[in-house]
Design an enzyme around this catalytic site. Structure first.
Site, PDB file in Angstrom:
ATOM      1  N   GLU A  27       0.787  -0.662   0.488  1.00  0.00           N
ATOM      2  CA  GLU A  27      -0.148  -0.066   0.375  1.00  0.00           C
ATOM      3  C   GLU A  27       1.136   1.488   0.186  1.00  0.00           C
ATOM      4  O   GLU A  27       2.031   1.119   1.135  1.00  0.00           O
ATOM      5  CB  GLU A  27      -1.177   0.148   0.945  1.00  0.00           C
ATOM      6  N   ARG A  35     -18.813   0.153   4.119  1.00  0.00           N
ATOM      7  CA  ARG A  35     -18.700  -0.616   3.359  1.00  0.00           C
ATOM      8  C   ARG A  35     -20.493  -2.069   4.225  1.00  0.00           C
ATOM      9  O   ARG A  35     -21.567  -1.494   4.034  1.00  0.00           O
ATOM     10  CB  ARG A  35     -18.584  -1.345   2.500  1.00  0.00           C
ATOM     11  N   CYS A  69      -8.410  -1.078   7.541  1.00  0.00           N
ATOM     12  CA  CYS A  69      -7.544  -1.594   7.556  1.00  0.00           C
ATOM     13  C   CYS A  69      -6.856   0.221   6.897  1.00  0.00           C
ATOM     14  O   CYS A  69      -5.473   0.311   7.544  1.00  0.00           O
ATOM     15  CB  CYS A  69      -7.073  -1.805   6.502  1.00  0.00           C
ATOM     16  N   HIS A  71      -1.263  -5.753   2.493  1.00  0.00           N
ATOM     17  CA  HIS A  71      -2.490  -5.733   1.985  1.00  0.00           C
ATOM     18  C   HIS A  71      -2.613  -7.268   1.573  1.00  0.00           C
ATOM     19  O   HIS A  71      -1.775  -7.776   0.327  1.00  0.00           O
ATOM     20  CB  HIS A  71      -3.626  -6.105   1.100  1.00  0.00           C
TER      21      HIS A  71
HETATM   22  N1  PCA Z   1      -9.483  -6.319   6.034  1.00  0.00           N
HETATM   23  C1  PCA Z   1     -10.091  -5.487   6.592  1.00  0.00           C
HETATM   24  C2  PCA Z   1     -10.207  -4.546   7.581  1.00  0.00           C
HETATM   25  C3  PCA Z   1      -9.461  -6.263   8.410  1.00  0.00           C
HETATM   26  C4  PCA Z   1      -9.452  -6.953   7.167  1.00  0.00           C
HETATM   27  O1  PCA Z   1      -7.519  -8.112   7.494  1.00  0.00           O
HETATM   28  C5  PCA Z   1      -9.510  -3.616   5.743  1.00  0.00           C
HETATM   29  O2  PCA Z   1      -9.102  -3.933   4.566  1.00  0.00           O
HETATM   30  O3  PCA Z   1     -10.734  -2.891   5.161  1.00  0.00           O
END
Ligand code: PCA
Length: 221
Positions: free
Chosen positions: A88, A98, A151, A174
């Site tokens: 990211e 959402r 996140c 991610h």
């Molecule tokens: N993914 C979500 C929140 C927790 C996670 O593992 C996100 O991308 O916001």
């Protein structure tokens, strides 16, 4: 030994998230957990699991930061549907959920921190990490948005908390679904071992590369 004078081993903090949205596992925590206690480039890996809740995730993050005082801090989360490791680039000061979090809370168009800057960039060498991941044969890309859910909130709060710590690199990664989840959702996935290896590579890169690589990781949209 007197605990106040004891030299602590330098640390790396990795956080993962609890399962959410009806899943029984969150691959981010599974992958992070796999590196707990390991030593990478003379740094001890400390891990913490964050609740997938807007309210309680931040105190848990801050506590983990205080306890570990890391040289590198990387928060990791699941982005179901993505087809590789997402490095990211930027955390933004907005929450627009959402779906409700695990506590049933669903903020819409709220700032992460009312008085904070609009955004923070990752201070990880994301391009160098991208090159290393590709070299290792692990699917990866630069992501221009970490979303607007828990996140992104944790990513923003992490960068805000460390904004004056020039010696601490931090950012967000991610991961995609695990293979069984990928099959259930008919979306891309990645084996757990590969995710764990990817995190190790990203940590190693953050600890060893001084200035980031100058390669394109951009996107048109
Ligand atoms: N993914 C979500 C929140 C927790 C996670 O593992 C996100 O991308 O916001």
């Amino acid at each position: 030994m007197n605990p106040t004078t004891r030299q602590r081993e330098p640390t790396v903090l990795l956080t993962g998230f609890a399962p959410f949205a009806g899943e029984s596992l969150n691959p981010s925590w599974q992958a992070v957990r796999g590196l707990a206690g390991q030593v990478i480039e003379n740094h001890q890996v400390v891990v913490a699991e964050l609740p997938c809740e807007f309210d309680s995730s931040l105190p848990t993050l801050w506590k983990a930061l205080r306890r570990s005082e890391p040289r590198v801090a990387i928060a990791v989360g699941l982005a179901g549907g993505r087809d590789g490791i997402s490095l990211e680039r930027v955390a933004i000061n907005v929450i627009d959920a959402r779906i409700p979090d695990n506590a049933g809370v669903q903020p819409v168009d709220a700032p992460v921190l009312g008085s904070g800057a609009a955004a923070f960039f990752s201070t990880l060498p994301i391009k160098a990490a991208l090159a290393e991941l590709q070299h290792a044969g692990i699917p990866a890309h630069i992501s221009q948005t970490a979303g607007t859910y828990v996140c992104n909130q944790v990513f923003y709060a992490l960068m805000h908390a460390l904004r004056r710590r020039r010696n601490t690199r931090a950012g967000f990664v991610h991961v995609p679904w695990l293979p069984a989840q990928a099959a259930a959702h008919a979306q891309p996935g990645m084996p757990l071992e590969q995710m764990t290896m990817a995190l190790e590579i990203i940590v190693r890169t953050a600890l060893t590369v001084r200035s980031d690589a100058h390669i394109s990781g951009g996107a048109e949209a």
